[in-house]
Design an enzyme around this catalytic site. Structure first.
Site, PDB file in Angstrom:
ATOM      1  N   GLU A   1      -4.178 -10.399   3.729  1.00  0.00           N
ATOM      2  CA  GLU A   1      -5.246 -10.012   4.649  1.00  0.00           C
ATOM      3  C   GLU A   1      -6.314 -11.083   4.800  1.00  0.00           C
ATOM      4  OE1 GLU A   1      -3.069  -6.356   3.714  1.00  0.00           O
ATOM      5  OE2 GLU A   1      -3.783  -8.044   2.505  1.00  0.00           O
TER       6      GLU A   1
ATOM      7  N   GLU B   1       0.827  -1.203   0.000  1.00  0.00           N
ATOM      8  CA  GLU B   1       0.000   0.000   0.000  1.00  0.00           C
ATOM      9  C   GLU B   1       0.867   1.262   0.000  1.00  0.00           C
ATOM     10  OE1 GLU B   1      -4.111  -0.798   2.160  1.00  0.00           O
ATOM     11  OE2 GLU B   1      -2.432  -1.376   3.454  1.00  0.00           O
TER      12      GLU B   1
END
Length: 261
Positions: free
Chosen positions: A133, A113
């Protein structure tokens, strides 16, 4: 060299600011304090430099979220923490100067990210990308659902999150998530070279590329073309553009060359 904090080492080399993530014992995993250190270093780079490079000390760029901290947060605090990541990374993506991420080892979860918030990504051949995730029972919270999805597409991002697969630098380049693939140990050197070149661009043009281009991509085609006309006209009116155009017309500036020239 001086430290913006103990977590992000800061160096100004000419017009290029070099920001080194400095938590190698944790593979540069990002805590709330780390986010603040990144934001502080980015703000300093914006004041002092014309371009920046973000890299990781140690073997890895960034292994993502510090799960030991995140797992203990109350719900609303977690929401606010995610929003702080958004704000810090927005200061990179839509700030005043362009940034390069120089990636070695892992760019996992929040590390990916962070890299996605920079404007150019240089990855070493042994670097790898992952979004684990799904396996951790969480969801991206540092802007990945917008930035990474726009880089590689939501289907590929969903694949990474659902399966937990790691993706090589070479494959990520094919997907559009990496701009350059270089030999092991060369990412930072190449990143600094690219940043130094960007630092020589007209300041207004760099700002327009960073801030106008992604907004135009969000518009309808007609709105985008209208915005392009406005930005192009403003750019041409700047004193720096006028001087650079005169240099070209009077043959003081080099012409564009073929890649192998």
């Amino acid at each position: 060299m001086s430290d913006a904090s103990d977590l992000v080492r800061y160096e100004l080399r000419g017009e290029v600011a070099i920001l080194g993530l400095n938590r190698p014992d944790k593979r540069n995993a990002i805590s709330d304090r780390f986010v603040e250190a990144i934001a502080e270093a980015v703000a300093r780079a914006t004041r002092e430099a014309e371009a920046g490079v973000i890299h990781g000390h140690g073997k890895h760029f960034c292994a993502g979220l510090d799960l030991s901290e995140h797992s203990q947060k109350p719900l609303f605090e977690a929401v606010l923490g995610s929003r702080r990541w958004h704000s810090a990374f927005d200061s990179i993506e839509r700030g005043r100067i362009p940034f390069v991420s120089a990636i070695s080892g892992a760019a996992v979860g929040g590390g990916f990210e962070l890299a996605a918030s920079t404007h150019i990504r240089v990855a070493e051949e042994g670097a790898f990308f992952a979004l684990p995730e799904g396996q951790r029972g969480i969801f991206v919270g540092g802007g990945g659902s917008v930035r990474i999805a726009r880089l590689i597409g939501p289907a590929r991002m969903g694949d990474m999150m659902l399966t937990g697969r790691s993706v090589s630098a070479t494959e990520m380049e094919r997907w559009g998530g990496v701009s350059y693939v270089v030999e092991p140990g060369k990412a930072l050197e190449r990143g600094i070279e690219i940043a130094a070149r960007m630092a020589q661009n007209a300041e207004f043009t760099n700002y327009a590329v960073i801030n106008a281009l992604p907004r135009i991509a969000d518009m309808s085609s007609e709105d985008g073309l209208f915005a392009e006309s406005m930005v192009a006209s403003l750019a041409t009116m700047t004193p720096e553009a006028q001087e650079r155009l005169r240099d070209f017309l009077e043959k003081r500036a080099e012409k564009v060359k073929a890649p192998d020239a």
